[in-house]
Scaffold this active site. Sequence first.
Site, PDB file in Angstrom:
ATOM      1  N   THR A 196       3.302  36.661  10.539  1.00 31.04           N
ATOM      2  CA  THR A 196       2.966  35.491  11.341  1.00 31.04           C
ATOM      3  C   THR A 196       3.689  35.502  12.670  1.00 31.04           C
ATOM      4  OG1 THR A 196       3.057  33.073  11.460  1.00 31.04           O
ATOM      5  CG2 THR A 196       4.696  34.136  10.061  1.00 31.04           C
ATOM      6  N   ARG A 197       3.013  34.946  13.671  1.00 28.24           N
ATOM      7  CA  ARG A 197       3.672  34.691  14.950  1.00 28.24           C
ATOM      8  C   ARG A 197       3.452  33.236  15.335  1.00 28.24           C
ATOM      9  NH1 ARG A 197      -1.403  36.819  16.998  1.00 28.24           N
ATOM     10  NH2 ARG A 197      -2.105  35.496  18.697  1.00 28.24           N
ATOM     11  N   HIS A 201       1.034  26.043   9.170  1.00 26.80           N
ATOM     12  CA  HIS A 201       0.438  24.765   8.808  1.00 26.80           C
ATOM     13  C   HIS A 201      -0.087  24.865   7.374  1.00 26.80           C
ATOM     14  CE1 HIS A 201       1.059  23.229  12.803  1.00 26.80           C
ATOM     15  NE2 HIS A 201       0.476  24.297  13.319  1.00 26.80           N
ATOM     16  N   HIS A 204      -2.206  28.056   6.225  1.00 22.18           N
ATOM     17  CA  HIS A 204      -1.530  29.308   5.924  1.00 22.18           C
ATOM     18  C   HIS A 204      -0.628  29.191   4.701  1.00 22.18           C
ATOM     19  CE1 HIS A 204      -2.367  31.099  10.153  1.00 22.18           C
ATOM     20  NE2 HIS A 204      -3.304  31.400   9.274  1.00 22.18           N
ATOM     21  N   ARG A 290      -8.431  35.537   8.907  1.00 22.60           N
ATOM     22  CA  ARG A 290      -9.447  35.750   9.945  1.00 22.60           C
ATOM     23  C   ARG A 290      -8.749  36.043  11.255  1.00 22.60           C
ATOM     24  NH1 ARG A 290     -14.231  31.897   9.725  1.00 22.60           N
ATOM     25  NH2 ARG A 290     -13.244  31.071  11.585  1.00 22.60           N
TER      26      ARG A 290
END
Length: 386
Positions: A196-197, A201, A204, A290
């Site tokens: 993740t960057r 929320h 995820h 996605r």
Amino acid sequence: MPTIDPHGGALVQLLVEGAAADALRDEARNLPRLVVSERELSDLELLAVGALSPLTGFQGEADYHSVLETMHLEDGLPWAIPVTLSVDEDGAHRLAGAEAVALTPAEGEEPLAVLRITEIFKRDRAKEAQAVFGTEDSAHPGVQAQQQAGDRCVAGSLEVLSLPPHDDFVEYRMTPAETRAEFDRRGWRTVVGFQTRNPIHRAHEYLQKCALEIVDGLLVHPLVGATKADDVPPDVRMRCYEALFAGYYPKDRAMVSVFPAAMRYAGPKEAIWHAICRKNYGCTHFIVGRDHAGVGDYYGTYDAQKIFERFEPGELGITPLMFEHSFWCNRCEGMASPKTCPHDEEERVSLSGTKVREMLRAGERPPQEFSRPEVADILIEAMRGN
Ligand SMILES: [Zn+2]
């Protein structure tokens, strides 16, 4: 018991220690020097700790073209994005004939590593941009970074004196050997990695927990190297992860560690690259949502998932777990995705990134079905600081 073998079979470790390090430091004093850019310094760190196993240094021309053309190293192992060390024409002239070069993080700083030069070759900018990013558009942040890099690449194996110094996230910096040892200590045989960057929320969180239902452990592995200027800064993101972990994640099943890579925004190619890196960190599974590692509309929504089909079963080793976008559905009364929820759009709580940023900037929490209030408050606070 190891969770999974590193890519290529053995975990590379390039840090030199003890008397050998003293000798190398002495040698480095008399070598020509090359200042390494922030992005390539991230790669140097990944190489040093084996996150890019089986690579033992910056790649040469044959591998460079092989990776661009076939997504495989010359020896046939899958590899998605070349790992190169740039030098401009002047630098290339200066290094011509040198057998080794000392790499430093900035002018006047002590060398971090010695590169045993095997060759210096010319970058094929257009071919590289098309193969890695699918575009030569200089508005693309990855293409932009590539255009700013030198015209030539210095290849060779690395001997590393010390990792690039960091004063942030110190307690979260674990090498692949360390995450592997930690998984072992926790008794995890299967581990899913989450790249993740962004702040996490509910959507995820849901993907991570769906994945965790079928494996032993979850590694949330935020990227903390260079990102584009409008991404949420890593220290703010880290406070969000800490709040989430404190309130909503089981301590014996989930952990956070940082991934010191720079972001390339290469979409599908970077999804493969990220998966291979996480395999080296010991993950058996990897979440691909996605538009993984996407930016703007350069890639199709599912390109980063479909690209995994271009490898033979088992070729990558790590198992990708593909997910649809998810949301809270008022009728389902829970998190769901188009795969699991039959209801209309109006039953679903979904907000655009732009809308969320607007709300946060106005000091307003997004609905708790979208974002945990603890996370929303940290983001609101961070927006105020700007
Ligand atoms: Zn529903």
